[in-house]
Design an enzyme around this catalytic site. Structure first.
Site, PDB file in Angstrom:
ATOM      1  CD  GLU A   1     -28.641  75.459  28.703  1.00 40.36           C
ATOM      2  OE1 GLU A   1     -29.313  76.208  27.933  1.00 40.36           O
ATOM      3  OE2 GLU A   1     -28.877  74.215  28.880  1.00 40.36           O
TER       4      GLU A   1
ATOM      5  CG  ASP B   1     -33.814  71.116  30.290  1.00 37.64           C
ATOM      6  OD1 ASP B   1     -34.799  71.941  30.055  1.00 37.64           O
ATOM      7  OD2 ASP B   1     -32.605  71.287  29.562  1.00 37.64           O
TER       8      ASP B   1
ATOM      9  CD  GLU C   1     -34.964  70.755  24.417  1.00 41.76           C
ATOM     10  OE1 GLU C   1     -35.766  71.706  25.259  1.00 41.76           O
ATOM     11  OE2 GLU C   1     -33.846  70.633  24.627  1.00 41.76           O
TER      12      GLU C   1
END
Ligand code: GCV
Length: 641
Positions: A261, A340, A368
């Site tokens: 990323e 993820d 998240e």
């Protein structure tokens, strides 16, 4: 002042009234004595140090069998006389907290952690990041360590935090974000004093401090390259690491997110991840430090049109060729699932495919993708399923250690949602013993956090929390397909939010069906990366667990699942059920008004309103989306918009 969480003064009642002897010397023995003295001052007991003297009814000391290891302890209890023995002071500390947690009634036996390190990673920034804020994916306010670019220096609060962590079994922390920006990179060099100060607090509770570092650190500090094969780079890491250990002698090591990323990494120099990790490992080895090298490496610039690329197999493809090539002090840190941290994913196939590498399994305690600490979502059942291998290889059997992303911040309740404290507690407890039952862990947490909880409160908390992860799963993305969240902040539904982006997070819904074909026969081949029998099970739509049906298969809406219903009817049923269960949670909470401290009660009440609203939004968007795609009405005739 912060909430006492699972260590309110009342939690010490069982041992604070006793005559206690502590033998042994050293920092951690001093910590044990300080803790016990504080408890005894409150409850009328007494602590004496050293052998001999007055009789005692609780006897803590060294001299335990070496086989107990550095953190293990042995407890014997007979006739109101309890003896705790450890081979090392760290074992005494854990043993003392065992007595706080469980009393000594059921406590005879020997206790050792399943793995030597149970680490908690903070994604804290020093500077406030323009998009991610002070804490990346943080839902509990600001950082406990930094504020607006400066150290907070609230050491009493960090001390209270360290106590909570050690009391549930955590023994290592990383202080800063794995996305290392320029300011954070200085923690390794001219801002190391800030790390040392925090390490001093954690040390007193048996917790070692680690730091996230940038692979490009040599460049950020003036070299023209970070190439692992360059002698100057090697020398830079060696001498920097010497300085780190001169300042923090028990420093734990470096955590690195490389080539991931946008973070720099060895690929820039045409080197492998083994080359990169070993460079740092060699610098740390003389000092006893370790590198945690993250395996979260994938192409985040994918073309959604290209169905041949699959993010779920990226880490496997990158790292399995290097099995056996990493130094002994490298831990390959692998997210529990191949994507993820979704509410449902299979185990990451890489974890079972690196027999000659130390693998650390990474969980995400910060929520998240699981409600962002606005939703109740007790995650222990998910972790427990993965660890025990309910729908895939049992991760506990492959993990050399455990790591998790923290869910804490400067919020007075530590975790934003007061009930999210249970997730941090459960991570520590399952890290120590992956075989623990999630409901039993929750019960421990309730007993400690709500001293003297009446049955009505205990029952309500179990009713609200035990199954809350499955409830969350029901009203969000169906059958393991994942995502469907709003891009960027990842809260709330947006079915096609990531469908045409570069992140590799697709569901491929069309008028006939939904899901990602990851079979060997016709798809990306991800199913075939698993050890037997899982490769075979995942390959077949008839054998694949329903929970993962759309993770591994693109299925017609009328496909009949193992559980009996069709895919489309499952989507409708699950979403109506999930939203209804969220509403029931709110009703249960209303019943415990008056049994919970008012501030805590009110915070949870408000958050449950938001959870119910959000669950209904999820239900309606998902159901409407799939009704419009498929044209298939709900067999039960409920309202779809
Ligand atoms: C720290 C996900 C999160 C990122 C996080 C990344 C990681 O992509 O959205 O915020 O970055 O995982 O684990 O490195």
């Amino acid at each position: 002042m912060n909430d006492a969480a699972w260590l309110p003064p009342e939690a010490w009642r069982a041992i604070g009234g006793r005559r206690i002897r502590v033998t042994g010397r050293g920092l951690l023995v001093d910590t044990v004595v300080d803790e016990l003295r504080r408890a005894c001052a409150r409850f009328g007991g007494e602590v004496v140090r050293g052998p001999g003297g007055k009789p005692c009814d609780l006897d803590l000391g060294l001299g335990g069998d070496d086989a107990l290891g550095p953190e293990g302890y042995e407890l014997t209890a007979a006739d109101e006389h309890t003896v705790l023995r450890a081979a090392h002071p760290h074992g005494l500390l854990h043993g003392m907290f065992h007595l706080v947690r469980l009393g000594d009634a059921s406590s005879t036996g020997t206790f050792r952690p399943a793995v030597p390190r149970r680490m908690l990673d903070h994604w804290d920034n020093v500077d406030v990041h323009p998009v991610m804020g002070q804490v990346e994916r943080g839902y509990a306010g600001g950082s406990l360590f930094w504020h607006n670019g400066a150290p907070r220096r609230d050491l009493p609060r960090v001390t209270a935090y360290a106590r909570l962590l050690t009391a549930c079994g955590i023994n290592a922390v990383t202080l800063n974000n794995v996305n290392v920006h320029a300011t954070e990179a200085r923690l390794l060099t001219d801002r190391l004093g800030e790390v040392a100060e925090l390490a001093g607090v954690f040390r007193r509770y048996g917790i070692r401090t680690h730091l996230s570092v940038s692979f490009a650190a040599p460049v950020l500090h003036g070299l023209d390259t970070a190439d692992p094969a360059d002698e100057r780079v090697r020398h830079w890491w060696e001498s920097t690491t010497v300085d780190v250990y001169a300042t923090i002698p028990d420093f734990g090591g470096y955590l690195v997110k490389a080539d991931s990323e946008g973070q720099p990494g060895p690929f820039t120099y045409g080197r492998s991840h083994a080359d990169g990790a070993n460079l740092l490992a060699d610098a740390l080895a003389p000092h006893g430090g370790v590198v945690h090298w993250r395996a979260f490496v994938y192409n985040h610039r994918q073309d959604w049109r290209d169905r041949g690329v699959d993010r779920a197999r990226a880490a496997f493809d990158h790292f399995t060729p290097h099995d056996g090539a990493f130094r002994e002090n490298v831990v390959l840190q692998v997210k529990h699932g191949p994507m993820d941290f979704q509410a449902r994913e299979p185990a990451a196939p890489l974890i079972a495919a690196m027999p000659a590498t130390r693998v650390g399994v990474e969980f995400q305690v910060t929520q998240e993708y699981t409600g962002q600490q606005r939703h109740v979502c007790y995650l222990a059942p998910m972790w427990s399923e993965l660890l025990r291998g309910v729908h895939g290889p049992a991760l506990a059997g492959f993990a050399a250690e455990f790591v998790a992303v923290a869910n804490t911040g400067d919020d007075p309740f530590w975790t934003g949602h007061p009930l999210a404290q249970a997730n941090l507690y459960a991570y520590g407890r399952l890290g120590w013993n992956p075989a623990l039952e999630p409901a039993a862990v929750l019960d421990e947490w309730v007993t400690l956090t709500f001293p003297g909880a009446p049955a009505r409160l205990r029952d309500a908390l179990h009713a609200i929390m035990d199954d809350s992860w499955r409830t969350y799963e029901r009203y969000t993305a169906p059958l393991g397909v994942g995502f469907m969240v709003r891009p960027g902040h990842h809260y709330g539904p947006d079915v096609d939010g990531y469908e045409y982006t570069r992140w590799g997070t697709y569901h491929h819904a069309d008028r006939d069906g939904v899901g990602v074909d990851r079979t060997v026969a016709t798809g990306t081949g991800c199913a075939g990366l698993y050890p037997p029998p899982w490769a075979r099970i995942y390959e077949s739509p008839d054998e694949c667990p329903d929970e993962l049906a759309l993770f591994f298969h693109h299925l017609p809406y009328q496909h009949v699942l193992t559980g009996g219903g069709t895919v489309i009817q499952h989507i409708y049923d699950a979403h109506f059920a999930g939203a209804r269960e969220a509403a029931e949670m709110r009703e249960r909470w209303a019943e415990v008004a008056g049994l919970v401290p008012p501030e805590k009660y009110e915070r949870v009440r408000e958050l449950l309103d938001e959870q119910v609203r959000s669950a209904e939004e999820w239900r309606d968007q998902i159901n409407t989306y799939f009704f419009r795609k498929s044209g298939v009405p709900d067999a039960k005739g409920r309202r779809i918009h």
